[in-house]
Design a protein around this motif. Structure first.
Motif, PDB file in Angstrom:
ATOM      1  N   ASP A 265       0.855  -1.193   0.000  1.00  0.00           N
ATOM      2  CA  ASP A 265       0.000   0.000   0.000  1.00  0.00           C
ATOM      3  C   ASP A 265       0.891   1.243   0.000  1.00  0.00           C
ATOM      4  OD1 ASP A 265      -1.701   2.176   0.696  1.00  0.00           O
ATOM      5  OD2 ASP A 265      -3.124   0.789   1.612  1.00  0.00           O
ATOM      6  N   PRO A 266       1.234   1.765  -1.184  1.00  0.00           N
ATOM      7  CA  PRO A 266       2.169   2.893  -1.284  1.00  0.00           C
ATOM      8  C   PRO A 266       1.764   4.118  -0.468  1.00  0.00           C
ATOM      9  CG  PRO A 266       1.787   1.914  -3.438  1.00  0.00           C
ATOM     10  CD  PRO A 266       0.801   1.286  -2.502  1.00  0.00           C
ATOM     11  N   GLU A 267       0.477   4.391  -0.372  1.00  0.00           N
ATOM     12  CA  GLU A 267       0.034   5.566   0.379  1.00  0.00           C
ATOM     13  C   GLU A 267       0.332   5.411   1.872  1.00  0.00           C
ATOM     14  OE1 GLU A 267      -1.033   8.513  -0.813  1.00  0.00           O
ATOM     15  OE2 GLU A 267      -0.414   7.567  -2.689  1.00  0.00           O
ATOM     16  N   LEU A 268       0.068   4.234   2.417  1.00  0.00           N
ATOM     17  CA  LEU A 268       0.387   3.990   3.828  1.00  0.00           C
ATOM     18  C   LEU A 268       1.896   3.930   4.040  1.00  0.00           C
ATOM     19  CD1 LEU A 268      -2.264   1.317   4.913  1.00  0.00           C
ATOM     20  CD2 LEU A 268      -2.366   3.806   5.148  1.00  0.00           C
ATOM     21  N   ALA A 269       2.617   3.366   3.075  1.00  0.00           N
ATOM     22  CA  ALA A 269       4.058   3.221   3.190  1.00  0.00           C
ATOM     23  C   ALA A 269       4.760   4.576   3.304  1.00  0.00           C
ATOM     24  CB  ALA A 269       4.607   2.437   2.004  1.00  0.00           C
ATOM     25  N   LYS A 270       4.148   5.616   2.732  1.00  0.00           N
ATOM     26  CA  LYS A 270       4.731   6.960   2.815  1.00  0.00           C
ATOM     27  C   LYS A 270       4.825   7.452   4.259  1.00  0.00           C
ATOM     28  CE  LYS A 270       3.063   8.563  -1.710  1.00  0.00           C
ATOM     29  NZ  LYS A 270       2.142   9.506  -2.404  1.00  0.00           N
TER      30      LYS A 270
END
Length: 241
Positions: free
Chosen positions: A161-166
């Motif tokens: 989940d790229p958005e959470l990973a940010k």
């Protein structure tokens, strides 16, 4: 939702495949019950914190360690313990565990589930900063007698989940799983029991990590109690649940 849960650092959860509270708490209770048969270790903090351990078993990513301490109401009540260990658990750890420098809420999944990323610094040991990203699950049943509250932390992998990973902190990625229990005892005291299995990641030798774990987890108890005293109102205890 997963139908079964094994509390381990061998495999991280994905944010889109989180287990139900029911299965997490069932697995947590199994671990807590099992600790009563683990190998007894040293007692720390003037013999007030007893440690136990279990070797790495099938499906485990590391050995397990446990600490148990008992506290009279004058030291801390059940409500005072649970108000800080059962609510905003990860955020409060930053207040009393010195090496925890940041605690960031990644996602509030439900009233009882949250994903946090924890940033640790170890300046006195000369090692790189560590990041632990966890799902925190809490459980408290007002109707139970004696009263007991549980807090469970399970490692999470945010890469899907790229958005959470940010939102994840940067550093060497470590993993830990923990089960904490706050329980009223018949004598009016409160038992604090915590079991954990962990790996700091990187190149720290395993034997160093494992040999220092009992003392490290035991030190959290007086640190928490000292912090609790600093936030208590001058005229009485913390508000009850």
């Amino acid at each position: 939702m997963s139908s079964a849960v094994k509390l381990t650092i061998a495999q991280e959860l994905r944010p889109d495949e989180l287990p139900s509270d029911e299965h997490v708490i069932a697995a947590a209770r199994e671990v807590l019950e099992a600790t009563k048969g683990w190998k007894k270790g040293n007692a720390y903090e003037k013999k007030t914190v007893q440690t136990y351990s279990r070797q790495k078993g099938p499906g485990d990513g590391a050995p397990w360690h446990c600490r148990v301490s008992e506290h009279p109401p004058a030291e801390a009540t059940f409500d005072e313990f649970w108000s800080k260990l059962g609510h905003s658990h990860a955020e409060h750890e930053k207040e009393y565990i010195e090496v925890v420098k940041k605690a960031t809420l990644v996602k509030k999944v439900s009233a009882t589930q949250e994903i946090w990323t924890m940033y640790y610094e170890f300046p006195s040991f000369g090692v790189s900063s560590r990041v632990f990203t966890i799902l925190v699950v809490t459980h408290y049943d007002e109707s139970s007698s004696p009263r007991e509250g549980l807090s469970v932390s399970i490692p999470v992998d945010l890469s899907s989940d790229p958005e959470l990973a940010k939102l994840e902190e940067k550093g060497v990625k470590g993993r830990y799983v923990s089960v904490g229990s706050i329980k009223e005892l018949p004598n009016g005291n409160t038992e604090w029991r915590m079991a954990t299995s962990s790996s700091p990641g990187g190149r720290i030798p395993t034997f160093i990590v494992e040999s220092t774990m009992p003392r490290t987890i035991s030190a959290d108890v007086p640190q928490f109690l000292r912090w609790l005293q600093t936030i208590k109102p001058a005229n009485g205890p913390l508000p009850t649940l």
